[in-house]
Scaffold this active site. Structure first.
Site, short mmCIF file in Angstrom:
data_model
loop_
_atom_site.label_atom_id
_atom_site.label_comp_id
_atom_site.label_asym_id
_atom_site.label_seq_id
_atom_site.Cartn_x
_atom_site.Cartn_y
_atom_site.Cartn_z
N SER A 98 0.83 -1.21 0.00
CA SER A 98 0.00 0.00 0.00
C SER A 98 0.86 1.26 0.00
O SER A 98 0.49 2.28 -0.59
CB SER A 98 -0.92 0.01 1.22
OG SER A 98 -1.72 -1.13 1.20
N LEU A 99 2.02 1.20 0.67
CA LEU A 99 2.91 2.36 0.66
C LEU A 99 3.74 2.39 -0.62
O LEU A 99 4.03 3.46 -1.16
CB LEU A 99 3.82 2.33 1.89
CG LEU A 99 3.11 2.79 3.15
CD1 LEU A 99 3.87 2.37 4.38
CD2 LEU A 99 2.92 4.30 3.12
N LEU B 101 14.88 2.39 9.51
CA LEU B 101 14.26 2.34 8.19
C LEU B 101 14.90 3.38 7.28
O LEU B 101 15.12 4.52 7.70
CB LEU B 101 12.76 2.63 8.31
CG LEU B 101 11.97 1.67 9.21
CD1 LEU B 101 10.57 2.23 9.50
CD2 LEU B 101 11.88 0.29 8.56
N GLU B 102 15.20 2.99 6.08
CA GLU B 102 15.79 3.93 5.10
C GLU B 102 14.64 4.38 4.20
O GLU B 102 14.30 3.71 3.23
CB GLU B 102 16.86 3.21 4.28
CG GLU B 102 17.94 2.56 5.13
CD GLU B 102 18.66 1.43 4.41
OE1 GLU B 102 18.41 1.20 3.22
OE2 GLU B 102 19.47 0.76 5.06
N1 LIG Z 1 17.21 -1.57 7.34
C1 LIG Z 1 17.88 -2.15 8.35
C2 LIG Z 1 18.70 -3.28 8.12
C3 LIG Z 1 19.41 -3.81 9.20
N2 LIG Z 1 19.30 -3.27 10.45
C4 LIG Z 1 20.01 -3.83 11.61
C5 LIG Z 1 19.80 -5.33 11.72
C6 LIG Z 1 21.07 -5.93 11.22
O1 LIG Z 1 21.33 -7.17 11.86
C7 LIG Z 1 22.09 -4.86 11.61
C8 LIG Z 1 23.35 -4.90 10.79
O2 LIG Z 1 23.01 -4.88 9.43
P1 LIG Z 1 24.12 -5.20 8.32
O3 LIG Z 1 24.88 -6.43 8.70
O4 LIG Z 1 23.46 -5.13 7.00
O5 LIG Z 1 25.03 -3.89 8.50
P2 LIG Z 1 26.61 -3.70 8.48
O6 LIG Z 1 27.29 -4.82 7.76
O7 LIG Z 1 26.86 -2.33 7.98
O8 LIG Z 1 26.91 -3.74 10.03
P3 LIG Z 1 27.85 -4.75 10.86
O9 LIG Z 1 29.25 -4.43 10.42
O10 LIG Z 1 27.54 -4.41 12.29
O11 LIG Z 1 27.40 -6.16 10.46
O12 LIG Z 1 21.40 -3.63 11.41
C9 LIG Z 1 18.48 -2.15 10.64
O13 LIG Z 1 18.37 -1.65 11.75
N3 LIG Z 1 17.81 -1.61 9.59
#
Ligand SMILES: Nc1ccn([C@H]2C[C@H](O)[C@@H](COP(=O)(O)OP(=O)(O)OP(=O)(O)O)O2)c(=O)n1
EC number: 3.5.4.13
Length: 200
Positions: free
Chosen positions: A107-108, A132-133
């Site tokens: 929906s979004l 959230l991105e």
């Molecule tokens: N959209 C998102 C995706 C992930 N996470 C959280 C849950 C994941 O277990 C944690 C780490 O994600 P990644 O392993 O993708 O990130 P990095 O590799 O950059 O971090 P790290 O080096 O700590 O593994 O971040 C989050 O909050 N939001």
């Protein structure tokens, strides 16, 4: 194997999978996912005075973000082309034998709102709220209301439980995060280093 609603309920009741607060399980637990709600905090990138972000520079990323906390009953307006970090209202705990994926809601999506621009994986062992991105790929501003169901989480069973779940060893820089967290990529070096050695 992806968990169904019955599997998700079973794991929630067993207590090793945590999604809290789950105020309205009937609404939030979908056939094979759990809907997560939008929190009130947002991190916005400054639009001006950013020459360039150097991911490896100590705390440089933080200098370019400002935090907004939306008042109760207020909206956050996501403008076309915007990219901001938001947070789920719920915190989660993912057990070592599951991996979770953050997905958008159709929906979004139909309003051109994307909830994870690139990264959507929650590791086995991860604990905390989910950053959230958020971006708006459309041409009209969209009002986001804290508390609205913004994303959904699916869970996939691993063939065997992770031997080194998130949080147990090196890395894990987002473990127990609360609210939206800016990138901590600058600490990659500290946690093992991503830079290739130069061969002269
Ligand atoms: N959209 C998102 C995706 C992930 N996470 C959280 C849950 C994941 O277990 C944690 C780490 O994600 P990644 O392993 O993708 O990130 P990095 O590799 O950059 O971090 P790290 O080096 O700590 O593994 O971040 C989050 O909050 N939001």
């Amino acid at each position: 194997m992806i968990l169904s609603d019955a599997d998700i309920l079973e794991r929630l009741e067993a207590g090793d999978l945590v999604v809290e607060p789950l105020d309205d399980p009937e609404l939030q637990i979908q056939p094979a996912s759990v809907d997560l709600r939008l929190g009130r905090e947002f991190l916005e990138f400054q639009r001006t005075n950013i020459p360039c972000i150097h991911p490896n520079s100590e705390r440089e990323v933080d200098e370019y973000v400002t935090e907004t906390v939306v008042d109760e009953d207020d909206d956050f307006i996501l403008h076309p082309g915007d990219f901001v970090l938001g947070t789920t209202h719920e915190r989660v705990e993912i057990p070592a034998d599951l991996i979770a994926h953050v997905e958008g809601r159709s929906s979004l999506g139909r309003l051109a709102v994307v909830v994870h621009a690139t990264a959507g994986l929650c590791d086995p062992g991860y604990r905390g709220q989910i950053t959230l991105e958020l971006s708006n790929l459309g041409s009209a501003p969209v009002a986001l209301t804290p508390g609205m169901r913004i994303s959904q989480l699916t869970f996939t069973e691993l063939k065997t439980a992770a031997e080194r779940p998130y949080g147990s060893e090196r890395g894990s820089k987002y473990q127990d995060q609360s609210g939206p967290q800016a990138s901590r990529i600058e600490s990659d070096d500290e946690f093992g280093g991503d830079q290739l050695e130069r061969e002269d």
